[in-house]
Design a protein around this motif. Sequence first.
Motif, PDB file in Angstrom:
ATOM      1  N   VAL A 277      16.745  53.994 -50.051  1.00 43.63           N
ATOM      2  CA  VAL A 277      16.834  52.951 -51.049  1.00 43.63           C
ATOM      3  C   VAL A 277      16.991  51.113 -50.743  1.00 43.63           C
ATOM      4  O   VAL A 277      16.225  50.373 -51.428  1.00 43.63           O
ATOM      5  N   VAL A 278      16.615  50.606 -49.557  1.00 43.94           N
ATOM      6  CA  VAL A 278      16.739  49.321 -49.439  1.00 43.94           C
ATOM      7  C   VAL A 278      15.239  48.921 -48.797  1.00 43.94           C
ATOM      8  O   VAL A 278      15.463  47.489 -49.014  1.00 43.94           O
ATOM      9  N   ASN A 356      25.244  46.731 -44.940  1.00 44.78           N
ATOM     10  CA  ASN A 356      24.438  46.848 -43.449  1.00 44.78           C
ATOM     11  C   ASN A 356      23.851  46.354 -43.577  1.00 44.78           C
ATOM     12  O   ASN A 356      23.343  44.477 -42.998  1.00 44.78           O
ATOM     13  N   ALA A 357      22.802  46.870 -43.950  1.00 44.34           N
ATOM     14  CA  ALA A 357      21.055  46.974 -44.308  1.00 44.34           C
ATOM     15  C   ALA A 357      20.794  44.844 -44.484  1.00 44.34           C
ATOM     16  O   ALA A 357      20.107  44.023 -43.658  1.00 44.34           O
ATOM     17  N   THR A 358      21.402  45.024 -45.713  1.00 47.40           N
ATOM     18  CA  THR A 358      20.926  43.780 -46.157  1.00 47.40           C
ATOM     19  C   THR A 358      21.770  42.566 -45.626  1.00 47.40           C
ATOM     20  O   THR A 358      20.912  40.993 -45.879  1.00 47.40           O
ATOM     21  N   SER A 363      18.836  40.718 -44.556  1.00 49.77           N
ATOM     22  CA  SER A 363      19.158  39.821 -44.123  1.00 49.77           C
ATOM     23  C   SER A 363      18.215  38.331 -44.276  1.00 49.77           C
ATOM     24  O   SER A 363      16.832  38.189 -43.844  1.00 49.77           O
ATOM     25  N   SER A 364      17.982  37.613 -45.718  1.00 44.79           N
ATOM     26  CA  SER A 364      16.550  36.893 -45.388  1.00 44.79           C
ATOM     27  C   SER A 364      16.539  35.949 -44.318  1.00 44.79           C
ATOM     28  O   SER A 364      14.956  36.350 -43.942  1.00 44.79           O
ATOM     29  N   ALA A 365      17.190  35.724 -43.652  1.00 36.64           N
ATOM     30  CA  ALA A 365      16.359  34.559 -42.244  1.00 36.64           C
ATOM     31  C   ALA A 365      16.210  35.432 -41.356  1.00 36.64           C
ATOM     32  O   ALA A 365      15.068  35.908 -40.778  1.00 36.64           O
ATOM     33  N   THR A 366      16.874  36.674 -40.930  1.00 30.82           N
ATOM     34  CA  THR A 366      16.611  37.282 -40.064  1.00 30.82           C
ATOM     35  C   THR A 366      15.274  38.321 -40.312  1.00 30.82           C
ATOM     36  O   THR A 366      14.894  38.646 -39.664  1.00 30.82           O
TER      37      THR A 366
END
Length: 558
Positions: A277-278, A356-358, A363-366
């Motif tokens: 899904v993610v 936890n994944a998002t 996450s955008s920066a990571t």
Amino acid sequence: MKFRPVATIVVCACVALLIIGITTYMSQDTENEHATGEASISVVDNTEKIIENVFPKDKVVDVKITIDEDDFQSMMDNASAEEVKTASVDYNGIHYDNIGVRTKGNLSLRSVVSMDDSDRYSLKLSFDEYLSSQTLYGISKINLNNNYSDASYMREYLTYELAEQMGLPTPGYSFVNVYVNDKLWGFYLAVQQVDEQYLESNFGNSYGALYKAEMMGTGSDLVWIDDKISSYSGLAMKSESSNGDILIDMINELNNGTNIEKYLDVEEALKYITLQVVTNNTDSYIGSNKQNYYLYEDDGIFKVLPWDYNMAFGGLGKSSLLIDEPTQGALAERPLVAKLLEVDEYKEKYHEMIQNATEGYLSSATFKERVTQVSDMISSYVKADPSAFYTYEEYETGVKQLIQTNDSQVSNMNQQLDGTIASSGDGSGSGFDMGGFDKAGGGMGGRGMGGGQMPTANGTDGDYAVAAITPPDGKEAGGVAPTGEAGQGGGFNRGQGGGFPGGGQGRSPGFPGGGGFGGNQANSAPQGTMKDVIITLVALVVLGLSCVFVLLYKRKRI
């Protein structure tokens, strides 16, 4: 007891040869174990060597295939047959003779077959094809994936990296430069086959039943059919031993029972669903083809194992999924999702995993930082890739689109988690793939190994159709192809209806030789390794020494 002078000389020579042979043998076993890739008794030792020498994450390694030119050309000309040919391989400097090599794949194989001028097939290396004990630190097979439909080259790499962070059992993987007969063939992603070494390192055993979900056949959706194992032909057995009763019990309990934890590792199953899904990977259990996962029975409990992620991050064109109804088709037709999410406790864990994944890796920066790091590592290899499906400019665009696509997906999922937008619908699922393959760096646009654009293809999957596009003129692929000149390759856009380009299902690879895994053996006679030669030499010396004593020994009469 007397010896003739010549006998003494012969005996001394034989003893010297024996000492030399034994010394050489022991030297190879100890000092040169690293160079030969011989498996250790210790799984931990093998795993460490695999991480360092086979699947390093901080560099690109060379995989050099040496094969008879006629055999290689035959393999390219008859790629759909997936015929095994004999080759020698130098894997990051570790040399092997008598390796089985063949083309592999499903959609990617059939698609490249239908191209006029590209031979950029995914390949499978079988170290134990002819010598059952021959492995690379315990690894029996490695897949060399051609990064089909991924202009960024890194969707599969990043998805496996996320799977590792989530705690899922993940095969080894790394970027490799593939050479054929000393000519650079292409820049690929190497992925370990789910084999004994993989199972031992993840579960501490490899004696359980192993099944692979495949598109052809029935039952890979895990919907209850009946209590006959033959009814579940879409779950192809990949181990010699099976426990069909437990598989049937698990599917029955999943569909009709209330205690699925008796047969299924629920937390791992939730992690698997979360990963699909993610990363918006619909070429999986949640998609219409219900494929690309393994089931492993570990002491009566089934584990769901991740597999095949070149279509992740919206590679099939779907822009977003309903997190509580992520299936293509009715949710009820995917009981692994539907039944688990019916339980509030499981659903809460699942939402935590998504969050936890998002908030972590995705996450955008990571995510942007990680994509940039990988791009810095591989960009020069991409630029020099002689068989690339894409131009270097398209690669750069694909990397940017990958970052943008992830940001969009993460934003959408976060809104579903906080209730801003709906996370489920009427039970009919998230719909089918929308838009073209070119989303998120997808699509087969770009350059193949030669001229010619991808012909329009009709198929029978019922998921989507593949049609030809012509890439922009005036763009040149980086590097020089091993044979021929780089020209225009085909492209993929989604059409209406249909499915994948023609060709039947390829053979399912087995696991020849060794603890519980079976497979197909080629007809070619195996050749011995250097160790076999040394053992034979020592045996001959001992035999010769025995003959000397028999022929030249004189006994005094009493």
